[in-house]
Design a protein around this motif. Structure first.
Motif, short mmCIF file in Angstrom:
data_model
loop_
_atom_site.label_atom_id
_atom_site.label_comp_id
_atom_site.label_asym_id
_atom_site.label_seq_id
_atom_site.Cartn_x
_atom_site.Cartn_y
_atom_site.Cartn_z
N ARG A 280 -71.83 18.11 6.61
CA ARG A 280 -72.42 18.28 5.28
C ARG A 280 -72.52 19.75 4.89
O ARG A 280 -72.60 20.08 3.71
N ARG A 281 -72.57 20.64 5.90
CA ARG A 281 -72.68 22.07 5.61
C ARG A 281 -71.59 22.83 6.32
O ARG A 281 -71.21 22.50 7.44
N ARG A 282 -71.13 23.90 5.65
CA ARG A 282 -70.05 24.71 6.20
C ARG A 282 -70.40 26.19 6.03
O ARG A 282 -70.75 26.63 4.93
N TYR A 283 -70.33 26.92 7.12
CA TYR A 283 -70.64 28.35 7.11
C TYR A 283 -69.42 29.16 7.53
O TYR A 283 -68.54 28.65 8.23
N ASN B 193 -66.22 16.41 8.67
CA ASN B 193 -67.06 15.78 7.63
C ASN B 193 -68.48 16.34 7.61
O ASN B 193 -69.39 15.71 7.07
N LYS C 272 -62.36 31.17 -3.25
CA LYS C 272 -62.73 30.85 -4.63
C LYS C 272 -61.56 30.19 -5.36
O LYS C 272 -61.76 29.22 -6.11
N PHE D 235 -70.53 33.17 -3.86
CA PHE D 235 -70.93 32.41 -2.68
C PHE D 235 -72.24 32.96 -2.10
O PHE D 235 -72.46 34.18 -2.11
N GLY E 191 -61.19 26.64 -4.13
CA GLY E 191 -62.40 25.84 -4.22
C GLY E 191 -62.99 25.43 -2.88
O GLY E 191 -63.52 24.33 -2.74
N GLU E 192 -62.93 26.32 -1.91
CA GLU E 192 -63.52 26.03 -0.60
C GLU E 192 -65.03 25.83 -0.74
O GLU E 192 -65.69 26.52 -1.50
N HIS E 193 -65.53 24.88 0.03
CA HIS E 193 -66.98 24.66 0.06
C HIS E 193 -67.58 25.57 1.12
O HIS E 193 -67.26 25.47 2.31
N ILE E 194 -68.45 26.48 0.71
CA ILE E 194 -69.10 27.41 1.63
C ILE E 194 -70.59 27.42 1.33
O ILE E 194 -71.02 27.84 0.24
N ASP E 195 -71.39 26.93 2.26
CA ASP E 195 -72.84 26.92 2.07
C ASP E 195 -73.46 28.27 2.38
O ASP E 195 -74.58 28.56 1.93
#
Length: 328
Positions: free
Chosen positions: A109-112, A107, A183, A281, A186-190
């Motif tokens: 908040r940021r993902r690298y 969970n 892409k 990204f 829809g992966e979340h990548i900060d």
């Protein structure tokens, strides 16, 4: 509530916030500055020794060496306690795979993504290009996994199967496969952090060169710094990393932000960050500047005896400070 009570209450909030922020800063600095750099340097040497001496060439035209490198990376990440999986895809008659692992809270908040290609150019053992980067990736992963219960971010470690010719610039680059899939689903990548040639230093004035027109700017003439290169869309990531890296004064850092996804200076696109730029990204390349510094680039002379392992250990330290610190 009266004015006096309100002032006391406001002051108490400020003190609590200051203590919380201070504790977070102390924790992040402690994480980096308490590292045993001698032990990290020893581990980095071992990784490069395995990749370049025991395995040797890791090009796609040497599939046995390429496969052995993939196994070594996967086993090293597993032994550090990370969950490891493969992202396989075909390349001609063979199947290759990106090796992936992840640490940090689900969970977060940021993902690298921290990535590096593990293949070498045909006919070379590729110590700087790119065993140095793989070694730094592995040691950063091991250190962050030990911090996993308190890690404020989620980090995916990606060892990309193919980057060198003949795969370079094609859909078969491992980073293109990874970015394309991210892409699509829809992966979340900060932020994607690409490690590309991170082990060579030079300290003679004039040994460090730059692509046009950067040579006319006031950049250092010696190559004892690490570079961070991002596109305009990644400028906030570049700034955040620069601020964090400067907390480790033992490793000088130089940054560059380029417009138009780097097409005006095409050489800044020559690694695994560019597919993430193209997919929209935020991404940066962390590098010793490759052939602008290292005269052994893409030759048989790119061997481990040319590397600066103390420099590489300090890069691990800076990455751990950045990824282990509070939200920026």
């Amino acid at each position: 509530m009266g004015v006096g009570h309100a002032s006391v209450g406001f002051g108490l909030v400020i003190v609590l916030l200051w203590k919380t922020m201070g504790a977070a800063m102390d924790r992040e600095l402690l994480i980096g500055h308490s590292m045993d750099l001698a032990a990290v340097e020893k581990a980095l040497r071992r990784h490069v020794q395995v990749l370049t001496v025991e395995i040797g060439e890791r090009s796609v035209l040497e599939p046995s060496g390429h496969a052995r490198a993939a196994r070594y990376i996967a086993e090293t990440l597993q032994s550090a306690g990370l969950r490891v999986w493969e992202e396989p895809y075909p390349y001609g008659p063979i199947t290759v795979a990106n090796i992936l692992a992840e640490t940090g809270p689900e969970n977060a908040r940021r993902r690298y993504i921290l990535g590096a290609h593990y293949d070498s150019l045909v006919g070379t053992v590729g110590a700087d290009d790119n065993a140095s980067a793989v070694a730094v990736l592995l040691e950063t992963a091991r250190t962050l996994q030990a911090l996993e219960p308190t890690l404020p971010v989620s980090v995916q470690f990606a060892a990309f199967a193919l980057e060198e010719p003949p795969a370079y610039g094609t859909r078969s680059m491992g980073s293109r496969v990874r970015a394309r899939h991210a892409k699509r689903v829809g992966e979340h990548i900060d932020g994607m952090i690409c490690l590309e040639m991170v082990g060579y230093t030079c300290r003679e004035p004039g040994c460090q060169r730059y692509p046009f027109p950067l040579g006319f700017m006031n950049y250092p003439s010696t190559g004892d710094f690490i570079g961070i290169v991002g596109n305009f869309a990644s400028r906030f990531l570049v700034r955040a990393m620069e601020r964090s890296f400067k907390k480790n004064p033992s490793l000088p850092v130089i940054t560059l932000t380029v417009p138009f996804n780097g097409w005006l200076i095409p050489t800044v696109r020559l690694s695994d960050h560019a597919p993430f730029w193209d997919a929209g990204f935020p991404a940066v390349m962390v590098t010793d500047s490759a052939f602008y510094r290292n005269p052994h680039y893409h030759t048989v002379h790119d061997t481990m005896d040319t590397l600066d392992f103390a420099f590489m250990a300090r890069l691990v330290q800076s990455l751990v400070i950045f990824l282990g610190e509070p939200m920026v």
